[in-house]
Design an enzyme around this catalytic site. Structure first.
Site, short mmCIF file in Angstrom:
data_model
loop_
_atom_site.label_atom_id
_atom_site.label_comp_id
_atom_site.label_asym_id
_atom_site.label_seq_id
_atom_site.Cartn_x
_atom_site.Cartn_y
_atom_site.Cartn_z
CB ILE A 1 -5.03 -5.34 19.67
CG1 ILE A 1 -5.78 -3.99 19.76
CG2 ILE A 1 -5.95 -6.48 19.24
CD1 ILE A 1 -6.91 -3.94 20.76
CB ALA B 1 4.63 11.44 13.81
CE1 TYR C 1 1.92 2.08 14.74
CE2 TYR C 1 1.26 2.91 16.89
CZ TYR C 1 1.03 2.11 15.79
OH TYR C 1 -0.12 1.34 15.73
CB VAL D 1 -1.01 0.05 1.17
CG1 VAL D 1 -2.00 -1.09 1.10
CG2 VAL D 1 -0.31 0.09 2.53
#
Ligand code: NAI
Length: 241
Positions: free
Chosen positions: A179, A148, A146, A56
């Site tokens: 999680i 940001a 992370y 992606v």
């Protein structure tokens, strides 16, 4: 039949989300970089699904994901921008390569896949759900890079929601706390911490499951959330309360 695209769909939160959409009779496109990972989990899935191998972080791959989905299933109703990379450490140790790697997946991917899906999703008056993090809402120690990237996802969600509202397309975001997924297991391995260490900071006394986040994602994507757009839904056992 409706069609959902789930990035990072072969693992953790993305896989749990794909299972819920399939149970709700959606066609599902699972996007990932690694075909062998898909081959390993394929037997857990029931219904109409396809895997599209793509990164992606590349605009050309984002465009390919949408054109292939339309070719296979005829359109797109739901996009779940879930693929993400985690990193932690002091800012002094962050290199340009680290920065580009995290931002390419966590920000550029969310941005350009949303851009690529726009023409198709507006035909269906569909919805987009982005996956941010508690780190995009509040400060976390040694987590600047992370955080940001996830803060960017939060801000992007709100602005895109305004831009697409006129087209009947809703854009929302979930912000999970810790999680128990492969990402978190890797984080624990790197830091030497245990699940018990993480649990201590949670008001509810435990961390979350991928299914608990997937249910929130499905709700936001579904018609049950028809009047909800531009929202950031914390799924974090009270961590940011
Ligand atoms: P995971 O590592 O189990 O799954 C993420 C998937 O995304 C993996 O299959 C990975 O290969 C894929 N991916 C990564 N970069 C990609 C790219 N450039 N193109 C295509 N696929 C790519 O992680 P998990 O825990 O399921 O995370 C899902 C999302 O939830 C991520 O955005 C993560 O930042 C976010 N999140 C996770 C939390 C946790 O505690 N696990 C907490 C807060 C947010």
């Amino acid at each position: 039949m409706k069609t959902a695209i789930i990035t990072g769909g072969t693992s953790g939160i993305g896989l749990a989300t794909a299972k819920i959409f399939l149970a709700q009779k959606y066609n599902c496109v699972l996007v990932g970089r690694n075909l062998s990972k898909f081959e390993k989990i394929k037997a857990e899935l029931f219904g109409n699904f396809e895997f599209i191998q793509a990164d992606v972080g590349k605009i050309s791959d984002c465009e390919k994901i949408i054109s292939e989905t339309v070719k296979i299933f005829g359109g797109v109703d739901v996009l779940i921008n879930n693929a993400g990379l985690y990193t932690e450490g002091a800012i002094s140790g962050v290199t340009e390569k680290d920065f580009d790697e995290i931002f390419n997946t966590n920000v550029k991917g969310v941005f350009f896949l949303s851009r690529a899906v726009f023409e198709e999703i507006k035909k269906r008056r569909g919805s987009i759900v982005n996956v941010a993090s508690d780190a995009g809402i509040k400060g976390n120690y040694f987590c600047a890079l992370y955080a940001a990237s996830k803060g960017a996802v939060v801000a992007f969600t709100k602005s895109l929601a305004l831009e697409l509202a006129n087209f009947g397309v809703r854009v929302n975001c979930v912000a999970p706390g810790d999680i128990l997924t492969p990402l978190t297991l890797q984080q624990l391995k790197n830091s030497g911490e245990t699940v018990g260490d993480l649990e201590k900071i949670y008001p509810v006394g435990r961390i979350g499951t991928a299914e608990e986040v997937a249910e929130a994602i499905y709700f936001l994507a579904s018609e049950k959330a028809s009047f909800i757009t531009g929202t950031i839904l914390s799924v974090d056992g009270g961590l940011t309360a």
